[in-house]
Design an enzyme around this catalytic site. Structure first.
Site, PDB file in Angstrom:
ATOM      1  N   HIS A 264       0.825  -1.218   0.000  1.00  0.00           N
ATOM      2  CA  HIS A 264       0.000   0.000   0.000  1.00  0.00           C
ATOM      3  C   HIS A 264       0.858   1.266   0.000  1.00  0.00           C
ATOM      4  O   HIS A 264       0.344   2.367  -0.241  1.00  0.00           O
ATOM      5  CB  HIS A 264      -0.932   0.001   1.221  1.00  0.00           C
ATOM      6  CG  HIS A 264      -2.263   0.609   0.944  1.00  0.00           C
ATOM      7  ND1 HIS A 264      -2.439   1.658   0.058  1.00  0.00           N
ATOM      8  CD2 HIS A 264      -3.513   0.315   1.405  1.00  0.00           C
ATOM      9  CE1 HIS A 264      -3.698   1.992   0.008  1.00  0.00           C
ATOM     10  NE2 HIS A 264      -4.386   1.191   0.815  1.00  0.00           N
TER      11      HIS A 264
ATOM     12  N   ASP B 153      -2.384   2.268  -4.453  1.00  0.00           N
ATOM     13  CA  ASP B 153      -3.638   2.530  -3.763  1.00  0.00           C
ATOM     14  C   ASP B 153      -4.632   1.421  -4.102  1.00  0.00           C
ATOM     15  O   ASP B 153      -4.429   0.633  -5.031  1.00  0.00           O
ATOM     16  CB  ASP B 153      -4.205   3.892  -4.175  1.00  0.00           C
ATOM     17  CG  ASP B 153      -3.316   5.033  -3.713  1.00  0.00           C
ATOM     18  OD1 ASP B 153      -2.664   4.872  -2.655  1.00  0.00           O
ATOM     19  OD2 ASP B 153      -3.271   6.065  -4.413  1.00  0.00           O
TER      20      ASP B 153
END
Length: 434
Positions: A404, A408
């Site tokens: 992450h 995204d």
């Protein structure tokens, strides 16, 4: 094998002293000392082989096994030992033909690069030296063969009876042994009965972790601590791909001598999706993001020693058949423990197929410094709705674990949806359409 000169030196000492039995043992000892000196001088002709350079990042390893033992003959480049590292197994071969005269390390010892490993005496290779030694002894004349048996105790002479000899002690020792043995029997009769054994097996065993397993554990824990891992899932209808595979697999096998599987289709689909989502093909170095214009695909392969990820390079320029050939070749090398460091170095994206073991769902772990890994699973028939009708279709659940810090959720889900669309209609991969 001792040379005739060495044996003759010891034999001559014994023969000259055989007339006087009182000094026979001393003479034999001196004879063998002379033989030993010849052996030590012969050792200077042997060659010491050291632990070879394995890689820039590897300075030591564990001596897993000896393929040859002392006295065995070897040919040039024949394997003598295997050293296990945290990445690959390294074979140590004989630099010249000859005979192994000494092993300088034991199995499971930690050995460093440049350390003395074994000594070899140059000569002709071939069969083991032990049969040659027996053959030579048989060919020697009987009057020149060395009696290696322990001499029996001589009968007492008249001088022994008058007090000059040593009286035999054999009978006394046997009587003492009989008396000592009688006591434990009495103790056993008085000892309490043993306690009954507990039902069931409660044994345990401890096995030292090999270097590869230690390295895998270290890397996985490093990935878990460093990456902000998150996993997204999707379902893929495998009907079209299975139909294409069924139609062309025999033709591909006949013309290219390789089996057409699902890995090549997923590799091609991921390559096209990575072009559209370049962050899934990137990595973090310090405070910078490195974007790769190529795709080096790491393919997870299970081996008896652990999971390895050999790399198929420049997949973006390959077709289905080329990808299958590369994956098959690397898989065979992995199972035969013949992978090199170059085979596993690098990699920008990973595919792990747990479906071959029957896995239905799973969350693969990221192979740092990569930013994502695709997990394939088993194909199962499931009821799905198609055009308002409930039908049975072969469904595979796929998972994408991503970092992450780089991707995204929108990018990760988009990537997985594109892979799904390519697999459900393989013609899109041929046309490279979105």
């Amino acid at each position: 094998m001792l040379s005739k000169r060495v044996i003759a030196a010891a034999r001559s000492r014994a023969f000259l002293a055989s007339r006087n039995s009182q000094y026979a043992a001393v003479s034999l000892s001196k004879g063998w000392k002379i033989a030993d000196s010849h052996i030590r001088r012969a050792q200077f002709s042997s060659k010491t082989v050291k632990v070879p350079q394995m890689a820039e990042s590897i300075s030591e390893g564990t001596l897993r096994s000896w393929s040859k033992q002392v006295g065995d003959s070897v040919e040039v480049d024949e394997e003598v030992a295997t050293i296990e590292t945290d990445k690959i197994d390294v074979s140590v071969n004989a630099p010249t033909a000859g005979k192994i005269v000494e092993l300088l390390a034991k199995e499971d010892d930690t050995v460093s690069v440049g350390q003395d490993l074994f000594r070899i005496e140059p000569g002709e290779g071939g069969a083991s030296a032990a049969p040659q030694e027996q053959k030579t002894d048989l060919e020697e004349p009987k009057d020149q063969q060395l009696d290696k048996t322990i001499p029996e105790p001589r009968a007492p002479s008249s001088a022994d009876k008058q007090g000059g000899g040593v009286p035999p002690e054999g009978p006394k020792e046997s009587k003492k042994e009989v008396k000592q043995d009688s006591k434990p029997k009495e103790d056993k009769s008085k000892a309490p009965p043993p306690a009954p054994k507990a039902p069931g097996n409660r044994g345990e065993s401890r096995v030292k972790m090999n270097r590869m397993r230690l390295r895998i554990a270290e890397r996985l824990k490093e990935s878990q601590n460093a990456a902000a891992s998150l996993t997204t899932f999707n379902e893929i209808d495998m009907s079209s791909l299975m139909e294409m595979r069924k139609k062309y697999k025999d033709e591909v096998l006949k013309e290219h001598d390789v089996k057409l599987g699902f890995m090549s289709a997923f590799a091609r689909a991921c390559t096209l999706a990575l072009k559209e989502i370049p962050a899934a093909n990137a990595s973090i170095e310090g405070d910078e993001i490195v974007y790769h214009d190529y795709v080096d695909l790491s393919v997870a392969v299970a081996t008896p020693k652990g999971l390895v990820t050999p790399v198929v390079r420049n997949v973006e320029g390959m077709g289905f058949v080329e990808i299958e050939k590369e994956i098959a070749a690397l898989g065979n090398k992995a199972r035969d423990s013949k992978l090199t460091l170059e085979d596993m170095a690098g990699g920008t994206f990973t595919i792990s197929n747990g479906g071959v073991f029957g896995s239905l769902y799973g969350t693969p772990i990221i192979n740092l410094p990569q930013s994502a890994v695709l997990g394939m699973h088993a194909i199962k028939d499931k009821p799905v709705v198609v055009n308002g009708q409930i039908v049975i279709r072969p469904i595979m659940v796929v998972a994408l674990t991503y970092d992450h810090r780089l991707l995204d959720g929108r990018e990760a889900v988009t990537f997985l949806v594109k892979v799904r669309d390519y697999i459900e209609d393989p013609r899109k991969m041929l046309l490279a359409l979105n």
